[in-house]
Write a protein that holds these residues in place. Sequence first.
Motif, mmCIF file in Angstrom:
data_model
loop_
_atom_site.group_PDB
_atom_site.id
_atom_site.type_symbol
_atom_site.label_atom_id
_atom_site.label_comp_id
_atom_site.label_asym_id
_atom_site.label_seq_id
_atom_site.Cartn_x
_atom_site.Cartn_y
_atom_site.Cartn_z
ATOM 1 N N GLN A 47 6.865 28.818 24.560
ATOM 2 C CA GLN A 47 7.578 29.504 25.513
ATOM 3 C C GLN A 47 6.683 30.294 26.467
ATOM 4 O O GLN A 47 6.913 30.616 27.831
ATOM 5 N N ASN A 65 16.245 29.512 28.032
ATOM 6 C CA ASN A 65 16.937 30.349 26.747
ATOM 7 C C ASN A 65 18.319 30.860 27.040
ATOM 8 O O ASN A 65 19.132 31.051 26.110
ATOM 9 N N GLU A 120 21.306 30.120 24.019
ATOM 10 C CA GLU A 120 22.100 31.512 23.559
ATOM 11 C C GLU A 120 23.572 31.297 23.863
ATOM 12 O O GLU A 120 24.143 31.852 22.983
ATOM 13 N N PHE A 165 14.854 26.307 19.852
ATOM 14 C CA PHE A 165 14.023 27.342 19.480
ATOM 15 C C PHE A 165 13.019 26.711 18.400
ATOM 16 O O PHE A 165 11.929 27.081 18.153
#
Length: 208
Positions: free
Chosen positions: A81, A96, A100, A73
């Motif tokens: 993004q 993504n 995560e 990130f």
Amino acid sequence: MDLATVDKLLTTTRTVRKRLDLMRPVEPEIVQECLEIAIQAPTGGNIPRYHFVVVTDAGKRAELGAIYKRSFFEVYSPERQEETRQSDPRLIDSANYLAERMHEVPVLVVPCVEAPAMAQGAGPGVYGSILPAAWSFMLALRARGLGSAWTTLHIRYEQEAAAILGIPDGIAQAALLPVAYYTGDDFKPAKRVPARERTYWDGWGQTR
């Protein structure tokens, strides 16, 4: 040699993110088997500098996952993004997803290489002793019904990862490979610019 099988393996070994089965355990024996196959890959100078750290401990996976997520990130800011999403929404969504959930992947493999000569500009030769093996590892996984993804963003915090895993000085990390069985059906070849459009003979820009 069955060329059809070999060609299918080479053209359908995909980067797997959303289809990694986060719930199904991966047998340590199958990981070791794939690594034994992988080390038959070429090595720079025919010197075996490869090492592999296989991470199954939940706590260490959580720490590595946190490092990867932080780095991801940082690199993929909301602005970047959005730019990527305009051209390839599926890519950024799956990236993504993995960022995560990296800590949930049952096995993380860190290919490493002895790198004492890095300061003398021997980078390409040194990495020639680990990158072919890492890719062979991914091919061997694919042949056995497992998937993986080539990731390197955690290397922004390589020393933190080294401290978690006890990796000594002089050992460089080349990638972080999430390993799991995959869900769904088979994979297909990806859309690529044909090699013939970017192949030059005897000089740049020269075609046959």
